[in-house]
Design an enzyme around this catalytic site. Structure first.
Site: not given
Length: 302
Positions: A173, A180
């Protein structure tokens, strides 16, 4: 299945609702009890409780307790209480934006007591209630298998994965968030070039965002969000040029440094966020003054 959700913020609250609407029984706890009560009033399968002993009492062994609290001290405080209340065979899922090294620090104490510790990196934001939560899991295989009935309904199709041992979920993550940053920065710079061009008065950024999502190489959900935000505010005039960060981009860059992996795009994307918070950046004044000193280049006086 029946499980507890501790922390009912933007993520935890909607996760509890999504599980409830799929028929799971959810024991809901929040630091502000009224928030748990409010959710319980609107959702058929949610039970609000006020204390951690009540959380444990409301569940049948082997218990599943999902922690969705802000990373750091709030999580440590909760886990320090739970470890004395849970029993061997129970499962703790830590689903906040946690550094994977904190999982490595915390898990042994639970393992020593026979309690399974699962780390869960959760992505989906405020849209997760509708489309599901992409979830990256780390920890014992048997514990991940035990929570699979909840994961099937919490995530979209093919939207969860056991990534490896303790810390692996939060590590994946972390890197996800680093990527991102880079993707968002690329879109931001592209639209900035459009906006600075001689054609800018003709450009409709809502339509361009929509166009690029029709089979182009750069199509993505982020472009869908671009289309949405430009339709609300075509030139984003209502926003300050200030970009915060939640920490995981920093951790990704730090890990890249520690492992000598070159990540120039992710690193510069993080630096640009820092840059956005300094409208009168001293470094820029140094650059302007140096150009004036060696070449007599013009400077703008305040």
């Amino acid at each position: 299945m029946k499980l507890a959700m501790l922390g009912l913020g933007r993520m935890g609250g909607n996760m509890a609702k999504r599980l409830s609407r799929a028929g799971h029984q959810v024991v809901a706890w929040n630091r502000t009890f009224s928030k748990a009560q409010d959710i319980a009033k609107t959702e058929e399968h949610i039970q609000a409780v006020e204390t951690f002993p009540e959380v444990v009492a409301a569940l049948e062994a082997p218990r599943v307790v999902w922690v969705m609290l802000p990373a750091g001290k709030p999580v440590d405080d909760a886990l320090n209480q739970l470890i004395d209340l849970l029993e061997p065979g129970d499962i703790v899922v830590e689903g906040g934006n946690t550094h994977f090294k904190d999982d490595l620090r915390r898990a042994p104490a639970f393992t020593d007591k026979g309690i399974h510790y699962v780390d869960a990196g959760v992505s989906g934001g405020i849209w997760g209630l509708q489309i599901g939560y992409c979830t990256m899991l780390g920890g014992p295989k048997e514990a991940v298998q035990a929570i699979e009935p909840a994961m099937i309904d919490l995530a979209p199709r093919d939207g969860f994965l056991h990534c490896g041992p303790t810390g692996a979920g939060h590590f994946v993550k972390m890197v996800h968030n680093g990527i991102e940053y880079g993707m968002m920065q690329a879109y931001a710079e592209g639209f900035a070039v459009l906006d600075a061009s001689e054609y800018s008065e003709h450009f409709d950024y809502t339509k361009i965002s929509h166009l690029w999502n029709q089979g182009s190489v750069i199509r993505s959900w982020l472009l869908e969000l671009c289309e949405r935000m430009f339709s609300d505010d075509p030139h984003l005039d209502g926003l300050e040029a200030y970009v915060d960060d939640s920490g995981e981009g920093r951790w990704t860059v730090s890990e890249a440094i520690d492992t000598a992996v070159p990540t120039p795009v992710l690193t510069l994307a993080l630096m640009e966020r820092f840059r956005s918070r300094q409208p009168d950046f001293f470094g820029d004044r140094v650059l302007a003054a140096l150009r004036n000193q060696f070449g007599g280049h013009a400077v703008k006086k305040k």
